[in-house]
Design an enzyme around this catalytic site. Sequence first.
Site, PDB file in Angstrom:
ATOM      1  N   GLY A  60       0.802  -1.219   0.000  1.00 36.94           N
ATOM      2  CA  GLY A  60       0.000   0.000   0.000  1.00 36.94           C
ATOM      3  C   GLY A  60       0.829   1.261   0.000  1.00 36.94           C
ATOM      4  O   GLY A  60       0.285   2.358  -0.042  1.00 36.94           O
ATOM      5  N   HIS A 222      -0.346   4.866   7.424  1.00 32.14           N
ATOM      6  CA  HIS A 222      -1.388   3.841   7.441  1.00 32.14           C
ATOM      7  C   HIS A 222      -2.748   4.458   7.737  1.00 32.14           C
ATOM      8  O   HIS A 222      -3.698   3.753   8.038  1.00 32.14           O
ATOM      9  CB  HIS A 222      -1.071   2.766   8.481  1.00 32.14           C
ATOM     10  CG  HIS A 222       0.284   2.170   8.312  1.00 32.14           C
ATOM     11  ND1 HIS A 222       1.372   2.582   9.042  1.00 32.14           N
ATOM     12  CD2 HIS A 222       0.736   1.208   7.468  1.00 32.14           C
ATOM     13  CE1 HIS A 222       2.442   1.895   8.669  1.00 32.14           C
ATOM     14  NE2 HIS A 222       2.078   1.059   7.710  1.00 32.14           N
ATOM     15  N   GLY A 407     -11.251  24.191 -19.700  1.00 32.24           N
ATOM     16  CA  GLY A 407     -11.667  25.017 -18.581  1.00 32.24           C
ATOM     17  C   GLY A 407     -10.734  26.140 -18.192  1.00 32.24           C
ATOM     18  O   GLY A 407     -10.918  26.741 -17.126  1.00 32.24           O
TER      19      GLY A 407
END
Length: 524
Positions: A60, A222, A407
């Site tokens: 992760g 985390h 934009g």
Amino acid sequence: MVSYSKIGIDVVTEYIEGLAETYPGLQYLDGFPEVKVVLRADVSSDTYDKVAIISGGGSGHEPAQAGFVGEGMLTAAICGEVFASPQVDSILAGIRAVTGPKGCLLIVTNYTGDRLNFGLAAEQAKSEGYKVETVIVGDDCALPPSHGVAGRRGLAGTILVHKVAGAAAAAGLSLDEVAAEAKRASEMVGTMGVALSVCTLPGQVTSDRLGPGKMELGLGIHGEPGAVVADLQPVEVVVSHVLKQILSPETNYVPITRGNRVVLMVNGLGATPVMELMIAAGKAVPQLQLEHGLAVDRVYTGSFMTSLDMSGFSISIMKADEAILHRLDAATKAPFWPAGVDGNRPPAKIPIPLPLNHLTKSDESMGRPLQLSEQGQILELAIEAAANAIIDLRDILNEWDSKVGDGDCGSTMDRGATAILEDMKKYKCAFDLKHSLEPGLMFLKLRLLQSRLTAGDDPITAFILSSEAALAGAESTRHMQAQAGRSTYVSTEILASVPDPGAMAAASWYRAAALAIKNKVEPS
């Protein structure tokens, strides 16, 4: 976010498979799902004659740690499940796969699970006859010094420790020497992060702990809470706070004082664009130099240790000397270590080259004349009116462009108009009214103006009538089919809802100039 747990995807093993397919210099052990080890494809424990550098932890945080496996950096990386320490058996398999006679160094981030499991694996490996040393990295500077046993968390500064250790091992140093260099590097680095959002774990709903307009200082990688939640601040203010926290003499997290040389790492936490990371780096360098009196010898900017899709960044500062810099500059084949950062630092900004036939003029000769001619005054009024009209249209131009383009039409026109107004304060108008209008007339293809002038109308009347035709023509673009540019990908229905922003800007500029001249020459 996709609910991986519901569709049966093992995100970590599939990540490893993709990593190995992408980078041929990497392999993984055939032990899925329990054993998840990425290692150098050119290393075998039977033949490897250097100290192996092994790290790992929960997944992760990619590219950490597996993305830093390669010659000159890590020899192997042990991957746990998302935010979970790798199992002892997996760590032990990695040690056995790459450790030769010179032994291995385990670089472990300071989390309880990592320390426990890597420690158990190290003891088991030693009992099997392997030479093993361990260096714990705890570079977190967000929280007050702990009085317990947990200590500081391991953050992105760990990557710099990997690089120092990997280069020392590649140079052929002994295990004790490599471990000593890694330990010293770990004591020289401090890190602190700031997040605008918490991360989303696979299969779970994103936490709403951070409300809109808030940021969290010292958030853990985390998703664990940080030191304080505060209102969003400009990036230079945030960077200043982070640097002061890392370099605080009260906490003395890192042995850095005025006059020292340092290395800066700006690390994205997962969802931060490179543009924003570069902005943070650009703010950090002068603050380190001017406010803290430090020489910034190296700058590494990118995503090194992330937290899934967390929005934010961390800053790491490492005290540097020639030995540290030599290790950081050493060659590596680790795929995610930044290339092109070394000791050659020419000036970041150089002058714009002038045309070959440019004649040098003094600032005085390039300045505004003391008195404009009558024609010059008319031209100045027209330009000012046109520029201000564009500035006033910025928001509506952006709104239209967001439907048919990217934009930013209004913002782009606003910058140009503002620059023109600023230049008019400094420089004289170098051309007459006729020459200044010609490019615009060619662009707008105002046949009406030409026909009116040919018919004998006075120029002011022709100018006003042609400006009305320009606005009408710009409005009629609603009914045109785009032939080029981003609008070609937009549906006809959406295109019909707004006029072409660029055409409206040009026509509005022209119309404002025409009215300004009319009001000057024919006051009511």
